[in-house]
Design an enzyme around this catalytic site. Structure first.
Site, PDB file in Angstrom:
ATOM      1  N   ASP A  56       0.847  -1.190   0.000  1.00 24.31           N
ATOM      2  CA  ASP A  56       0.000   0.000   0.000  1.00 24.31           C
ATOM      3  C   ASP A  56       0.881   1.239   0.000  1.00 24.31           C
ATOM      4  O   ASP A  56       1.838   1.344   0.785  1.00 24.31           O
ATOM      5  CB  ASP A  56      -0.908   0.023   1.226  1.00 24.31           C
ATOM      6  CG  ASP A  56      -1.709   1.312   1.294  1.00 24.31           C
ATOM      7  OD1 ASP A  56      -2.663   1.453   0.497  1.00 24.31           O
ATOM      8  OD2 ASP A  56      -1.367   2.184   2.123  1.00 24.31           O
ATOM      9  N   TYR A  61       2.989  10.088   0.460  1.00 22.40           N
ATOM     10  CA  TYR A  61       4.142   9.554   1.176  1.00 22.40           C
ATOM     11  C   TYR A  61       5.448  10.015   0.533  1.00 22.40           C
ATOM     12  O   TYR A  61       5.813   9.599  -0.564  1.00 22.40           O
ATOM     13  CB  TYR A  61       4.093   8.032   1.212  1.00 22.40           C
ATOM     14  CG  TYR A  61       2.848   7.462   1.872  1.00 22.40           C
ATOM     15  CD1 TYR A  61       2.093   8.214   2.761  1.00 22.40           C
ATOM     16  CD2 TYR A  61       2.431   6.161   1.602  1.00 22.40           C
ATOM     17  CE1 TYR A  61       0.957   7.697   3.358  1.00 22.40           C
ATOM     18  CE2 TYR A  61       1.299   5.629   2.207  1.00 22.40           C
ATOM     19  CZ  TYR A  61       0.563   6.406   3.072  1.00 22.40           C
ATOM     20  OH  TYR A  61      -0.561   5.892   3.660  1.00 22.40           O
ATOM     21  N   LYS A  88      -3.577   5.817  -3.457  1.00 15.65           N
ATOM     22  CA  LYS A  88      -4.640   6.673  -2.944  1.00 15.65           C
ATOM     23  C   LYS A  88      -4.894   7.860  -3.856  1.00 15.65           C
ATOM     24  O   LYS A  88      -4.007   8.277  -4.612  1.00 15.65           O
ATOM     25  CB  LYS A  88      -4.296   7.117  -1.527  1.00 15.65           C
ATOM     26  CG  LYS A  88      -4.080   5.902  -0.604  1.00 15.65           C
ATOM     27  CD  LYS A  88      -3.823   6.295   0.814  1.00 15.65           C
ATOM     28  CE  LYS A  88      -3.601   5.056   1.673  1.00 15.65           C
ATOM     29  NZ  LYS A  88      -2.280   4.424   1.427  1.00 15.65           N
ATOM     30  N   PHE A 247       0.527  -0.400  15.468  1.00 15.96           N
ATOM     31  CA  PHE A 247       1.392  -0.031  16.586  1.00 15.96           C
ATOM     32  C   PHE A 247       1.074   1.368  17.100  1.00 15.96           C
ATOM     33  O   PHE A 247       1.801   1.893  17.942  1.00 15.96           O
ATOM     34  CB  PHE A 247       2.863  -0.107  16.168  1.00 15.96           C
ATOM     35  CG  PHE A 247       3.291  -1.467  15.670  1.00 15.96           C
ATOM     36  CD1 PHE A 247       3.064  -2.607  16.423  1.00 15.96           C
ATOM     37  CD2 PHE A 247       3.908  -1.610  14.435  1.00 15.96           C
ATOM     38  CE1 PHE A 247       3.449  -3.854  15.968  1.00 15.96           C
ATOM     39  CE2 PHE A 247       4.310  -2.846  13.969  1.00 15.96           C
ATOM     40  CZ  PHE A 247       4.077  -3.980  14.729  1.00 15.96           C
TER      41      PHE A 247
END
Length: 349
Positions: A56, A61, A88, A247
């Protein structure tokens, strides 16, 4: 339960299957700290060697850097057709050079911690029909591919946009969704949904159009289970869920001794205490906290894959090791008995 990273799961009602463990590429864009191209490509190679076949990424990013890196890796990897890739839409990028007229720089996104070695582009939000189509074309060019499997509408929601969200939502409902349906019906993508940090945004989109799959980051973890009603609805409606942020920005992987980042910020005192209690119970069963964190989301039947990110091959392999570690059912029961997991978070074990 015992799982392997490369175990395949059907992605909702689509024809696609994804690996139970998947790689999120935000870290390759320089999230929190720079990452070299050498380390980024080596980390992708480690993921491939461990059996991961779902990746992904997003234009955001590294301000398009991560898409370039993932595309380079896949083009040069034998059997690259085995990979499933999601990217995206909702942001467009342009070079901020002198004399060029760009949209005003958007307000600081509280979920964007900054890209330490991103490319020299500025983002602008566009969820319109034309914006979605352009974003789709741009991503294909950056990645050097004519095939993208899944498109996620990125960061639509009040948490990201505040008072501007209503206008951007109108762009999406008046044209953006139509663009995605056309791409799906033409066979140019295998499916679409939302990629967000807000369960409420996914629920609102479900009222508008059939979503094949959605990426929900940070809202279903050992520290947060408020999204369970949404996951139940998704399961009933055949919408697959990919869980990111397992996380919670690091605290469930590093523990509190390493500074404890929680949802992109320094962890508050109550989260630190809860994390320490989770770690204490896990240690009683000789299970790393990270192993419990990465395995937990897959108990819900709507969840088909868990995303992990890494900047270095060793960190990626550590996450794979945690994912494949055998965890006794008694640990999950102990977490529930101590009030650390919602009663509905686990099936009978």
């Amino acid at each position: 339960m015992t799982m392997r990273a490369g175990d395949k799961r059907r992605l909702g009602t689509t024809k696609l299957s994804v690996t139970a463990l998947s790689m999120g590429c935000a870290s390759l864009g320089g999230l929190y700290a720079p990452v070299s191209a050498t380390d980024a490509l080596a980390t992708l190679e480690a993921a491939w060697e461990c059996g991961i076949r779902y990746f992904d990424v997003a234009p955001m990013y590294g301000l398009t850097r991560a898409e370039h890196l993932l595309g380079q890796f896949l083009r040069e990897t034998p059997q690259h057709h085995e990979a499933i890739v999601s990217t995206k839409v909702g942001r467009l990028f342009a070079n901020d050079r002198p004399g060029r007229r760009l949209p005003p720089e958007p307000p600081k996104n509280p979920l964007d911690p900054g890209w330490q070695n991103g490319l020299p582009f500025r983002e602008s939000f566009d969820y319109s029909y034309d914006g979605i189509m352009r974003s789709f074309d741009d991503s294909q060019q950056r990645m050097g591919t004519d095939r993208l499997d899944i498109l996620f509408i990125h960061d639509i929601g009040v948490l990201t946009h505040g008072e501007r969200n209503a206008a951007l939502w109108r762009q999406l409902t008046s044209g953006g969704f139509r663009a995605l349906v056309e791409l799906r019906e033409a066979g140019l993508i295998g499916g679409f949904g939302l990629g967000v940090n807000e369960a409420e945004a996914i629920a609102a989109a479900m009222d508008e159009v059939h979503l094949d799959c959605c990426l929900l980051a940070g809202r279903h973890s050992l520290l947060e289970q408020d999204a369970l009603p949404l996951l139940d609805r998704a399961h009933r409606q055949g919408t697959a869920i990919v869980i990111g942020g397992v996380f919670n920005s690091g605290i469930l992987a590093t523990g509190t001794a390493a500074g404890g980042k929680f949802n992109y910020s320094d962890a508050p005192a109550d989260i630190v205490r809860r994390t320490e209690e989770l770690a204490r119970i896990c240690a009683g069963f000789d299970v790393p906290l990270g192993a419990a964190a990465v395995q937990f989301p897959l108990f819900h039947p709507a969840v088909v894959s868990v995303l992990v990110g890494a900047k270095h091959p060793d960190k990626l392999r550590q996450s794979v090791g945690w994912f494949e570690e055998e965890i006794p059912g008694e640990l999950w029961q102990a977490l529930q008995e101590n009030g650390l997991l919602a009663a509905a978070a686990l099936p009978e074990i």
